[in-house]
Enzyme design. Structure first.
Site, PDB file in Angstrom:
ATOM      1  N   TRP A 102       0.829  -1.212   0.000  1.00 45.92           N
ATOM      2  CA  TRP A 102       0.000   0.000   0.000  1.00 45.92           C
ATOM      3  C   TRP A 102       0.856   1.253   0.000  1.00 45.92           C
ATOM      4  O   TRP A 102       0.502   2.253  -0.635  1.00 45.92           O
ATOM      5  CB  TRP A 102      -0.999  -0.015   1.155  1.00 45.92           C
ATOM      6  CG  TRP A 102      -1.954  -1.162   1.000  1.00 45.92           C
ATOM      7  CD1 TRP A 102      -2.037  -2.277   1.776  1.00 45.92           C
ATOM      8  CD2 TRP A 102      -2.926  -1.330  -0.046  1.00 45.92           C
ATOM      9  NE1 TRP A 102      -3.002  -3.127   1.285  1.00 45.92           N
ATOM     10  CE2 TRP A 102      -3.564  -2.577   0.172  1.00 45.92           C
ATOM     11  CE3 TRP A 102      -3.319  -0.558  -1.149  1.00 45.92           C
ATOM     12  CZ2 TRP A 102      -4.573  -3.067  -0.664  1.00 45.92           C
ATOM     13  CZ3 TRP A 102      -4.331  -1.056  -1.983  1.00 45.92           C
ATOM     14  CH2 TRP A 102      -4.944  -2.286  -1.738  1.00 45.92           C
ATOM     15  N   ASP A 172      -1.376   6.728   6.453  1.00 41.53           N
ATOM     16  CA  ASP A 172      -2.459   5.843   6.031  1.00 41.53           C
ATOM     17  C   ASP A 172      -2.703   4.899   7.210  1.00 41.53           C
ATOM     18  O   ASP A 172      -1.874   4.039   7.507  1.00 41.53           O
ATOM     19  CB  ASP A 172      -2.012   5.073   4.773  1.00 41.53           C
ATOM     20  CG  ASP A 172      -3.041   4.032   4.327  1.00 41.53           C
ATOM     21  OD1 ASP A 172      -4.084   3.893   4.998  1.00 41.53           O
ATOM     22  OD2 ASP A 172      -2.790   3.368   3.303  1.00 41.53           O
ATOM     23  N   LYS A 196     -12.332  -1.705   7.640  1.00 39.36           N
ATOM     24  CA  LYS A 196     -11.641  -2.668   8.507  1.00 39.36           C
ATOM     25  C   LYS A 196     -12.088  -2.458   9.951  1.00 39.36           C
ATOM     26  O   LYS A 196     -12.776  -3.296  10.509  1.00 39.36           O
ATOM     27  CB  LYS A 196     -10.133  -2.538   8.351  1.00 39.36           C
ATOM     28  CG  LYS A 196      -9.691  -2.939   6.929  1.00 39.36           C
ATOM     29  CD  LYS A 196      -8.477  -2.199   6.500  1.00 39.36           C
ATOM     30  CE  LYS A 196      -8.212  -2.187   5.024  1.00 39.36           C
ATOM     31  NZ  LYS A 196      -8.301  -3.439   4.311  1.00 39.36           N
TER      32      LYS A 196
END
Ligand code: PMP
Length: 360
Positions: A102, A172, A196
């Site tokens: 990511w 992030d 999540k």
């Protein structure tokens, strides 16, 4: 009905109490004769949901007054572009710490916008660890430093976050927001897709220090401009009303449980159970992450070979465990143990892992 033993990496398990409440209110929210997704986003009732979500986030994460909370769309992936579009200053560079897939993607998108460079990376070690702060090489005049606090695919997590940098820290936090207390004041901007720890997919939380809003230029497309969302309480266009409602319910659930400190304690207990099975297995299960960088959210491990891994995954599925296959780019297995995954499910998985090992 029997609920699945859900270890998905995201979208992931939601608290049962949240689903039950949403089900109850689905047809008739606050006696209005309609559900939340039928409300106008300009109605008083939706405005209340929006405001309450905002203040719950502020309370739970102790967000200081000089920070704005925005609720956006486009997932964390859109933030890979919006962050450099809004924060990367003319003639300056942006620095990225690479700790997995990511963060690589975040860097790649930033490089399409301007000059983005690698400040540190653990790629050479197959992303088993988090680089230490002493390894950072941040060019003078960087507009910000970007990190990924939890690496969903490799199962690593920052346990010591950089503090007091002289440039804004951008994080992030998609896969560990609300899982532990963080000092928001040490960040310039935090972003996280909801699917999540926060709710269903469809809404992305951005927490931005107010002075950084000045960097958003009016020439930017409105939908990509933080300033525009900030001026409209994130209601510039039609927001994902149902996702925001779910986010509010998840935050209420987290608050009732006792907040982030309590969640952190629970997450530590859950992760320790599985890491303990791995560590006591005499090499039958091998953890991917180095111990000091282990994630409390995504527990990644491999078995001796691909055949044994396939048997493990098949038998796990037959026993009701969902989502244990590792990400396609890493292989092996991954158990995602986000806030809403109950301890009982982790205990069942630990038992299953011991049982499987004894038989093989
Ligand atoms: N960052 C991290 C750490 C992630 O785990 C993910 C998704 N799994 C993303 C970014 C991308 O999120 P989205 O699909 O919401 O764009």
């Amino acid at each position: 009905m029997k609920r699945a033993l859900n270890f998905n990496a995201g979208p992931a398990a939601l608290p049962e109490a949240v689903l039950a409440k949403a089900e109850k209110e689905m047809m008739n929210y606050q006696s209005l004769g309609m559900g939340v997704m039928e409300l106008s986003h300009r109605s008083k009732e939706f405005e209340d949901i929006n405001d309450r979500t905002n203040s719950l986030l502020r309370n739970l994460l102790s967000i200081p007054d000089d920070y704005e909370v925005l609720l956006l769309q486009g997932g964390a992936s859109l933030q890979f572009s919006m962050v450099p579009m809004n924060l990367l200053e003319e003639g300056a560079s942006a620095s990225y710490v690479l700790t997995g897939t990511w963060s690589e993607k975040a860097l790649k998108e930033a490089q399409k916008i301007g000059n983005a460079v690698i400040a540190a990376s653990s790629k050479h070690g197959n992303y088993k660890s988090i680089p230490s702060l002493s390894e950072f090489d941040i060019p003078a005049g960087s507009s910000y430093l970007h990190i990924t606090t939890n690496n969903t695919i490799y199962g690593t997590q920052w346990h010591t976050l950089p503090e007091s940098l002289n440039i804004p820290l951008v994080a992030d936090m998609s896969s560990d927001i609300l899982s532990r207390p963080v000092n928001v004041s040490s960040f310039g901007l935090i972003y996280a897709g909801a699917q999540k720890n926060l709710g269903p997919s469809g809404v992305t939380v951005v927490i931005i220090r107010k002075d950084l809003l000045k960097r958003s230029k009016p020439e930017l497309p409105s939908m990509l401009n933080y300033q525009v969302y900030s001026e409209s309480k994130s209601l510039y266009n039609t927001p994902p009303t149902l996702s925001i409602y779910f986010l509010m319910l998840v935050l209420e659930w987290a608050e009732e449980l006792g907040g982030v400190k309590q969640l952190e304690m629970m997450n530590k207990e859950k992760a320790a159970l599985l890491y303990d099975v791995i560590d006591r297995s005499e090499g039958f299960y091998k953890g991917h992450a180095e111990k000091q960088s282990r994630s409390l959210m995504n527990i990644t491990f491999t078995l001796d070979n691909e055949d044994l891994t396939s048997v493990f995954l098949r038998e796990a599925e037959e026993s009701g465990f969902i989502g244990l296959a590792g990400h396609r780019s890493v292989g092996g297995c991954r158990a995602s143990t986000y806030n809403a995954v109950p301890l009982e499910n982790i205990e069942k998985l630990a038992d299953f892992m011991n049982y499987f090992r004894n038989r093989n």
